[in-house]
Design a protein around this motif. Structure first.
Motif, short mmCIF file in Angstrom:
data_model
loop_
_atom_site.label_atom_id
_atom_site.label_comp_id
_atom_site.label_asym_id
_atom_site.label_seq_id
_atom_site.Cartn_x
_atom_site.Cartn_y
_atom_site.Cartn_z
N ASP A 4 0.84 -1.19 0.00
CA ASP A 4 0.00 0.00 0.00
C ASP A 4 0.88 1.25 0.00
O ASP A 4 1.93 1.29 0.64
N ARG A 5 0.45 2.29 -0.70
CA ARG A 5 1.22 3.54 -0.78
C ARG A 5 1.50 4.13 0.60
O ARG A 5 2.59 4.62 0.87
N GLU A 6 0.52 4.08 1.49
CA GLU A 6 0.73 4.61 2.84
C GLU A 6 1.83 3.84 3.58
O GLU A 6 2.61 4.43 4.32
N GLU A 7 1.87 2.53 3.38
CA GLU A 7 2.93 1.73 3.99
C GLU A 7 4.29 2.13 3.42
O GLU A 7 5.27 2.23 4.16
N LEU A 9 5.11 5.07 2.21
CA LEU A 9 5.46 6.37 2.78
C LEU A 9 5.92 6.25 4.23
O LEU A 9 6.83 6.97 4.66
N ASP A 10 5.29 5.35 4.98
CA ASP A 10 5.74 5.11 6.37
C ASP A 10 7.18 4.63 6.38
O ASP A 10 7.98 5.05 7.22
N HIS A 13 9.60 7.52 5.55
CA HIS A 13 9.75 8.46 6.67
C HIS A 13 10.28 7.81 7.94
O HIS A 13 10.36 8.46 8.98
N LYS A 30 5.41 4.38 -7.14
CA LYS A 30 4.22 4.92 -6.49
C LYS A 30 4.30 6.42 -6.21
O LYS A 30 3.40 6.98 -5.58
N ASP A 35 4.85 13.94 -3.17
CA ASP A 35 6.08 13.42 -2.56
C ASP A 35 7.31 14.27 -2.87
O ASP A 35 8.35 14.11 -2.23
#
Length: 147
Positions: A4-7, A9-10, A13, A30, A35
């Motif tokens: 998943d994109r949120e994963e 990004l996590d 970061h 992604k 970004d």
């Protein structure tokens, strides 16, 4: 298995370098324009491997950022960060690579300026009007021989 994109990004970061590297590898496919500010911040990061990987994400997604976005990198006091800005500009290829080389000739760091001493004009496609004007301006006082 798709991440998943949120994963992703996590991971990007994360404070752990290994996780950040994994996140940057996954972000290549992604990345979005949202970004770009974070990626440009990572290009200027202390850790050179993270900076290189963030540069790669941006280089693989040239439609997300503009040359103007590189201005803070190119004006940085640290010559290593200016070099990263030059490399990212060069990743645009074609006439933009030549423009990047001509710009870097003016760098106060002689080692960095030397990187632009072998500009290679791209073949086949002529520069657009903006590029022609800017190249002409850069050539006026470029420390290059006529050869």
């Amino acid at each position: 298995m798709q991440t998943d994109r949120e994963e992703v990004l996590d991971l990007v970061h994360s404070t752990e370098l290994a996780l950040q590297k994994v996140g940057l590898r996954l972000l290549v496919a992604k990345a979005t324009s949202e970004d770009v500010p974070d990626l440009l911040g990572l290009v200027a990061a202390e850790h050179s491997r993270i900076a290189r990987m963030a540069t790669e994400v941006l280089a693989q997604n040239p439609g997300l950022w503009s040359i103007a976005d590189l201005a803070p990198l190119k004006r940085a006091t640290n010559p290593h960060i200016r070099q990263r800005g030059w490399r990212l500009h060069r990743s645009r290829r074609g006439w933009e690579a030549l423009i990047a080389d001509l710009e870097v000739l003016r760098d106060p760091d002689r080692h960095l300026a030397a990187l632009g001493r072998q500009p290679t004009a791209p073949m086949y496609l002529p520069p657009d009007e903006r590029q022609q004007q800017y190249i002409a301006e850069l050539l006026i006082d470029a420390p290059l021989s006529r050869d």
